[in-house]
Structures are given as C-alpha cells and as structure tokens.
Design a protein around this motif. Structure first.
Motif, PDB file in Angstrom:
ATOM      1  N   LEU A  55      10.238  22.323  14.645  1.00  0.00           N
ATOM      2  CA  LEU A  55      10.904  23.479  14.066  1.00  0.00           C
ATOM      3  C   LEU A  55      10.126  23.921  12.835  1.00  0.00           C
ATOM      4  CD1 LEU A  55      14.576  22.169  14.192  1.00  0.00           C
ATOM      5  CD2 LEU A  55      13.626  24.004  15.580  1.00  0.00           C
ATOM      6  N   VAL A  56       9.814  25.202  12.786  1.00  0.00           N
ATOM      7  CA  VAL A  56       9.101  25.745  11.629  1.00  0.00           C
ATOM      8  C   VAL A  56       9.685  27.106  11.277  1.00  0.00           C
ATOM      9  CG1 VAL A  56       6.921  24.536  12.047  1.00  0.00           C
ATOM     10  CG2 VAL A  56       7.311  26.737  13.107  1.00  0.00           C
ATOM     11  N   PRO A  57       9.816  27.402   9.993  1.00  0.00           N
ATOM     12  CA  PRO A  57      10.316  28.721   9.610  1.00  0.00           C
ATOM     13  C   PRO A  57       9.291  29.799   9.925  1.00  0.00           C
ATOM     14  CG  PRO A  57       9.975  27.325   7.668  1.00  0.00           C
ATOM     15  CD  PRO A  57       9.616  26.530   8.860  1.00  0.00           C
ATOM     16  N   THR A  58       9.786  30.933  10.427  1.00  0.00           N
ATOM     17  CA  THR A  58       8.880  32.025  10.770  1.00  0.00           C
ATOM     18  C   THR A  58       9.115  33.269   9.918  1.00  0.00           C
ATOM     19  OG1 THR A  58      10.389  32.699  12.532  1.00  0.00           O
ATOM     20  CG2 THR A  58       8.561  31.255  13.150  1.00  0.00           C
ATOM     21  N   SER A  59      10.300  33.397   9.340  1.00  0.00           N
ATOM     22  CA  SER A  59      10.564  34.572   8.496  1.00  0.00           C
ATOM     23  C   SER A  59       9.989  34.338   7.101  1.00  0.00           C
ATOM     24  CB  SER A  59      12.071  34.832   8.395  1.00  0.00           C
ATOM     25  OG  SER A  59      12.689  33.825   7.627  1.00  0.00           O
ATOM     26  N   VAL A  60       9.779  35.405   6.385  1.00  0.00           N
ATOM     27  CA  VAL A  60       9.256  35.308   5.019  1.00  0.00           C
ATOM     28  C   VAL A  60      10.239  34.533   4.141  1.00  0.00           C
ATOM     29  CG1 VAL A  60       8.608  36.619   2.965  1.00  0.00           C
ATOM     30  CG2 VAL A  60       7.877  37.404   5.222  1.00  0.00           C
ATOM     31  N   ALA A  61      11.517  34.836   4.268  1.00  0.00           N
ATOM     32  CA  ALA A  61      12.525  34.138   3.461  1.00  0.00           C
ATOM     33  C   ALA A  61      12.578  32.653   3.818  1.00  0.00           C
ATOM     34  CB  ALA A  61      13.894  34.778   3.660  1.00  0.00           C
ATOM     35  N   GLY A  62      12.476  32.341   5.108  1.00  0.00           N
ATOM     36  CA  GLY A  62      12.464  30.940   5.533  1.00  0.00           C
ATOM     37  C   GLY A  62      11.256  30.201   4.997  1.00  0.00           C
ATOM     38  N   ARG A  63      10.124  30.865   4.966  1.00  0.00           N
ATOM     39  CA  ARG A  63       8.917  30.238   4.419  1.00  0.00           C
ATOM     40  C   ARG A  63       9.019  30.048   2.910  1.00  0.00           C
ATOM     41  NH1 ARG A  63       4.030  32.800   8.098  1.00  0.00           N
ATOM     42  NH2 ARG A  63       4.760  31.844  10.034  1.00  0.00           N
ATOM     43  N   CYS A  64       9.698  30.954   2.239  1.00  0.00           N
ATOM     44  CA  CYS A  64       9.919  30.780   0.799  1.00  0.00           C
ATOM     45  C   CYS A  64      10.805  29.563   0.538  1.00  0.00           C
ATOM     46  CB  CYS A  64      10.555  32.032   0.205  1.00  0.00           C
ATOM     47  SG  CYS A  64       9.430  33.446   0.121  1.00  0.00           S
ATOM     48  N   VAL A  65      11.836  29.386   1.354  1.00  0.00           N
ATOM     49  CA  VAL A  65      12.674  28.191   1.255  1.00  0.00           C
ATOM     50  C   VAL A  65      11.807  26.955   1.473  1.00  0.00           C
ATOM     51  CG1 VAL A  65      14.562  26.907   2.347  1.00  0.00           C
ATOM     52  CG2 VAL A  65      14.809  29.353   1.936  1.00  0.00           C
ATOM     53  N   ALA A  66      10.908  27.024   2.439  1.00  0.00           N
ATOM     54  CA  ALA A  66      10.028  25.892   2.749  1.00  0.00           C
ATOM     55  C   ALA A  66       9.142  25.532   1.558  1.00  0.00           C
ATOM     56  CB  ALA A  66       9.166  26.215   3.967  1.00  0.00           C
TER      57      ALA A  66
END
Length: 91
Positions: A55-66
């Motif tokens: 599982l990997v974040p793909t949205s910009v907001a998800g990547r910022c959380v990451a």
C-alpha cells in the motif's frame, strides 16, 4: 524509573503518530486506503522502515502525510531504540 517513564512515553507517542497517520492517509487517499485499518497497516510498516510496498499513498495529500510520518517515525523510533539501549546498559 525515569527510563521506564520515558520508554512508555515514546511508545505511546509512536502509537499515537501511527494511528493519526493511518487515519489521515485513509481520509486523504481513499482510493488507495479503503479504511483506517489499511492506513494503520501502511503507517506501521512505514514507521518501522519495513515498507512492504503493498500500500502506498498516491494523492498529494496522502504523500504529505507520508512525509510527516517518515520524519516523525524516524525520530521516535530512534528515541525508542536509545531508551531501550540506555535501560540495558544501566543494568
């Protein structure tokens, strides 16, 4: 006693960070993370630096959380490791 308190505090802070990041990534990237449990799984593997990649974040907001979780997790896991080492050495 102080190191036990510190250890408990760091463990608690780490679990709080993982839980918040898991929920946050499931909210910011719902196509990739359909529920908070998947977010928690991702956050757990990220903060422990296992990083299975399932599982990997793909949205910009998800990547910022990451990014926030990665830097926070590195700091907390380092402190956790240092607290455990300090407790072992003091014995």
């Amino acid at each position: 006693l102080v190191s036990r308190r510190a250890l408990g505090l760091v463990v608690s802070l780490t679990m709080i960070a993982v839980t918040i990041a898991g929920v946050a990534v499931s909210v910011t990237d719902p196509r990739q993370f359909s529920n908070a449990w998947e977010g928690w799984w991702w956050a757990s593997t990220t903060v422990t630096t296992v990083g299975y990649g399932d599982l990997v974040p793909t949205s910009v907001a998800g990547r910022c959380v990451a990014v926030v979780l990665m830097f926070t997790g590195i700091g907390l896991v380092s402190i956790l490791t240092a607290a455990i080492a300090s407790a072992l050495v003091s014995r």
